[in-house]
Design a protein around this motif. Structure first.
Motif, PDB file in Angstrom:
ATOM      1  N   ARG A  97       0.859  -1.186   0.000  1.00  0.00           N
ATOM      2  CA  ARG A  97       0.000   0.000   0.000  1.00  0.00           C
ATOM      3  C   ARG A  97       0.894   1.234   0.000  1.00  0.00           C
ATOM      4  N   VAL A  98       0.608   2.164  -0.916  1.00  0.00           N
ATOM      5  CA  VAL A  98       1.430   3.371  -1.012  1.00  0.00           C
ATOM      6  C   VAL A  98       0.544   4.602  -1.016  1.00  0.00           C
ATOM      7  N   LEU A  99       1.014   5.639  -0.361  1.00  0.00           N
ATOM      8  CA  LEU A  99       0.314   6.919  -0.254  1.00  0.00           C
ATOM      9  C   LEU A  99       0.986   7.923  -1.184  1.00  0.00           C
ATOM     10  N   GLU A 100       0.186   8.620  -2.007  1.00  0.00           N
ATOM     11  CA  GLU A 100       0.716   9.618  -2.937  1.00  0.00           C
ATOM     12  C   GLU A 100      -0.008  10.942  -2.772  1.00  0.00           C
ATOM     13  N   ALA A 101       0.767  12.038  -2.782  1.00  0.00           N
ATOM     14  CA  ALA A 101       0.208  13.397  -2.797  1.00  0.00           C
ATOM     15  C   ALA A 101       1.255  14.315  -3.420  1.00  0.00           C
ATOM     16  N   GLY A 102       0.915  15.192  -4.445  1.00  0.00           N
ATOM     17  CA  GLY A 102      -0.324  15.203  -5.156  1.00  0.00           C
ATOM     18  C   GLY A 102      -0.259  14.387  -6.442  1.00  0.00           C
ATOM     19  N   THR A 103      -1.423  14.171  -6.963  1.00  0.00           N
ATOM     20  CA  THR A 103      -1.569  13.300  -8.118  1.00  0.00           C
ATOM     21  C   THR A 103      -1.029  13.924  -9.405  1.00  0.00           C
TER      22      THR A 103
ATOM     23  N   LEU B 166       5.659  12.019  -2.160  1.00  0.00           N
ATOM     24  CA  LEU B 166       5.154  13.384  -2.104  1.00  0.00           C
ATOM     25  C   LEU B 166       5.667  14.184  -3.298  1.00  0.00           C
ATOM     26  N   ASP B 167       4.736  14.739  -4.072  1.00  0.00           N
ATOM     27  CA  ASP B 167       5.069  15.636  -5.176  1.00  0.00           C
ATOM     28  C   ASP B 167       4.280  16.918  -4.956  1.00  0.00           C
ATOM     29  N   LEU B 168       4.734  17.704  -3.981  1.00  0.00           N
ATOM     30  CA  LEU B 168       4.046  18.914  -3.547  1.00  0.00           C
ATOM     31  C   LEU B 168       5.032  20.075  -3.487  1.00  0.00           C
ATOM     32  N   MET B 169       4.520  21.293  -3.663  1.00  0.00           N
ATOM     33  CA  MET B 169       5.387  22.467  -3.577  1.00  0.00           C
ATOM     34  C   MET B 169       5.881  22.702  -2.153  1.00  0.00           C
ATOM     35  N   GLU B 170       5.050  22.382  -1.165  1.00  0.00           N
ATOM     36  CA  GLU B 170       5.425  22.598   0.235  1.00  0.00           C
ATOM     37  C   GLU B 170       5.147  21.326   1.054  1.00  0.00           C
TER      38      GLU B 170
ATOM     39  N   VAL C 252       4.444  11.011   7.829  1.00  0.00           N
ATOM     40  CA  VAL C 252       5.332  10.126   8.583  1.00  0.00           C
ATOM     41  C   VAL C 252       4.535   9.239   9.533  1.00  0.00           C
ATOM     42  N   GLU C 253       3.517   9.804  10.137  1.00  0.00           N
ATOM     43  CA  GLU C 253       2.669   9.031  11.053  1.00  0.00           C
ATOM     44  C   GLU C 253       1.981   7.877  10.317  1.00  0.00           C
ATOM     45  N   ALA C 254       1.663   8.091   9.041  1.00  0.00           N
ATOM     46  CA  ALA C 254       0.967   7.065   8.258  1.00  0.00           C
ATOM     47  C   ALA C 254       1.905   6.003   7.700  1.00  0.00           C
ATOM     48  N   LEU C 255       3.217   6.232   7.822  1.00  0.00           N
ATOM     49  CA  LEU C 255       4.210   5.319   7.256  1.00  0.00           C
ATOM     50  C   LEU C 255       4.591   4.223   8.246  1.00  0.00           C
ATOM     51  N   MET C 256       4.748   2.997   7.735  1.00  0.00           N
ATOM     52  CA  MET C 256       5.174   1.886   8.576  1.00  0.00           C
ATOM     53  C   MET C 256       6.636   2.058   8.991  1.00  0.00           C
ATOM     54  N   PRO C 257       7.023   1.500  10.138  1.00  0.00           N
ATOM     55  CA  PRO C 257       8.428   1.563  10.569  1.00  0.00           C
ATOM     56  C   PRO C 257       9.357   0.889   9.562  1.00  0.00           C
ATOM     57  N   ASP C 258      10.550   1.458   9.420  1.00  0.00           N
ATOM     58  CA  ASP C 258      11.593   0.942   8.535  1.00  0.00           C
ATOM     59  C   ASP C 258      11.202   0.999   7.067  1.00  0.00           C
ATOM     60  N   ARG C 259      10.233   1.847   6.738  1.00  0.00           N
ATOM     61  CA  ARG C 259       9.831   2.045   5.357  1.00  0.00           C
ATOM     62  C   ARG C 259      10.185   3.462   4.925  1.00  0.00           C
ATOM     63  N   PHE C 260       9.906   3.788   3.664  1.00  0.00           N
ATOM     64  CA  PHE C 260      10.478   4.984   3.060  1.00  0.00           C
ATOM     65  C   PHE C 260       9.446   6.028   2.635  1.00  0.00           C
ATOM     66  N   LEU C 261       9.848   7.278   2.787  1.00  0.00           N
ATOM     67  CA  LEU C 261       9.121   8.432   2.271  1.00  0.00           C
ATOM     68  C   LEU C 261      10.050   9.124   1.286  1.00  0.00           C
ATOM     69  N   VAL C 262       9.560   9.375   0.075  1.00  0.00           N
ATOM     70  CA  VAL C 262      10.369  10.025  -0.960  1.00  0.00           C
ATOM     71  C   VAL C 262       9.620  11.248  -1.476  1.00  0.00           C
ATOM     72  N   ALA C 263      10.317  12.383  -1.514  1.00  0.00           N
ATOM     73  CA  ALA C 263       9.728  13.629  -2.011  1.00  0.00           C
ATOM     74  C   ALA C 263      10.403  14.045  -3.314  1.00  0.00           C
ATOM     75  N   TYR C 264       9.601  14.582  -4.212  1.00  0.00           N
ATOM     76  CA  TYR C 264      10.050  15.073  -5.525  1.00  0.00           C
ATOM     77  C   TYR C 264      10.015  16.595  -5.465  1.00  0.00           C
ATOM     78  N   LEU C 265      11.177  17.229  -5.569  1.00  0.00           N
ATOM     79  CA  LEU C 265      11.256  18.686  -5.389  1.00  0.00           C
ATOM     80  C   LEU C 265      12.100  19.326  -6.486  1.00  0.00           C
ATOM     81  N   PRO C 266      11.607  20.370  -7.136  1.00  0.00           N
ATOM     82  CA  PRO C 266      12.325  20.996  -8.239  1.00  0.00           C
ATOM     83  C   PRO C 266      13.610  21.723  -7.855  1.00  0.00           C
ATOM     84  N   ASN C 267      13.666  22.368  -6.673  1.00  0.00           N
ATOM     85  CA  ASN C 267      14.858  23.157  -6.357  1.00  0.00           C
ATOM     86  C   ASN C 267      15.441  22.830  -4.983  1.00  0.00           C
ATOM     87  N   ILE C 268      16.711  23.161  -4.811  1.00  0.00           N
ATOM     88  CA  ILE C 268      17.440  22.781  -3.607  1.00  0.00           C
ATOM     89  C   ILE C 268      16.947  23.542  -2.378  1.00  0.00           C
ATOM     90  N   THR C 269      16.390  24.726  -2.556  1.00  0.00           N
ATOM     91  CA  THR C 269      15.834  25.464  -1.425  1.00  0.00           C
ATOM     92  C   THR C 269      14.709  24.677  -0.778  1.00  0.00           C
TER      93      THR C 269
END
Length: 257
Positions: A98-104, A171-175, A184-201
């Motif tokens: 099961r995977v959680l995605e935001a935004g579509t 996560l593919d969100l501006m903020e 993070v609360e919705a994520l299982m222990p020892d599993r991963f959260l990955v964010a897609y971000l356009p800039n280093i800031t």
């Protein structure tokens, strides 16, 4: 892989340009070098060839996931296939998860996630912009006929998520820092959260927001993609290359005692 209106094909011309075509009775494909009836495309089938009335030869294919995402209609800047496939790897997804995605967005990443978790898995995808969600639903259903994606017309901030209910979070969100704690609360222990971000800031802001949460920064990376032009006996990098698209930021969750 069929379409909601008919069979889906990719036509490629002699210069390598691709065109998605949804076949329909009596339909005609229009190329700048002539036209082809949809019935001729159907008869040629995947791996075959057709000719326009002006003599242009087009090859006929079932589109790959990469080709579909690059040619589908977009309502938002797409997650490029090179990044989407890397996110699937970083999330360590497998069938049945099961995977959680935001935004579509336009649904490109959604398709990669859905295929990774398979028909026994589930993608819960959240998008609060109605016009983006509408296009994403059309794009996903136009390629992927497995009912393993649930679309939610709301932001993650408003969602009711089961604690430790997901094997991965994308996560593919501006903020994304605004929903990081909830994700993070919705994520299982020892599993991963990955964010897609356009800039280093944005990357630095997200990492700062992660302080005090039960996650550890695993890596920050860019995905390179360098194509070559090969015309024997000559080979050289293509003059037009896909440069920077995004940073991928991966966190791993600690077990909360």
């Amino acid at each position: 892989m069929g379409g909601v209106e008919g069979e889906l094909y990719l036509l490629k011309d002699t210069k390598g340009r691709g065109f998605l075509v949804r076949l329909r009775p009596g339909g005609v494909f229009h190329h700048h070098k002539g036209t082809v009836p949809h019935e001729a495309i159907r008869e040629a089938g995947p791996g075959g060839r057709v000719e326009t009335h002006l003599g242009e030869v087009l090859s006929v294919h079932r589109p790959t996931l990469e080709e579909y995402v690059l040619h589908m209609r977009r309502s938002a800047t797409p997650t490029y296939p090179k990044d989407a496939s890397a996110m699937v790897t970083l999330l360590d997804l497998a069938p049945g998860m099961r995977v959680l995605e935001a935004g579509t967005g336009s649904g490109g990443l959604t398709l990669f996630l859905a295929r990774a978790v398979g028909k026994e898995g589930l993608v819960e995808s959240y998008e609060k912009r109605p016009h983006h969600l509408k296009q994403a639903v059309e794009n996903v259903k136009g390629f992927w006929q497995v009912e393993n994606v649930r679309f939610h017309a709301q932001g993650l901030e408003e969602a009711h998520l089961p604690p430790e209910g997901f094997h991965g979070v994308a996560l593919d969100l501006m903020e994304p820092w605004k929903v990081l704690s909830k994700a993070v609360e919705a994520l299982m222990p020892d599993r991963f959260l990955v964010a897609y971000l356009p800039n280093i800031t944005q990357v630095l802001e997200l990492i700062r927001a992660a302080e005090g949460l039960p996650i550890r920064l695993e890596r920050v990376l860019e995905v390179g993609w360098r194509e070559w032009e090969v015309r024997l006996p000559v080979a050289h990098p293509r003059f037009q290359q896909v440069g920077h698209t995004a940073f991928l930021v991966a966190f791993r969750k600690w077990k909360v005692s």
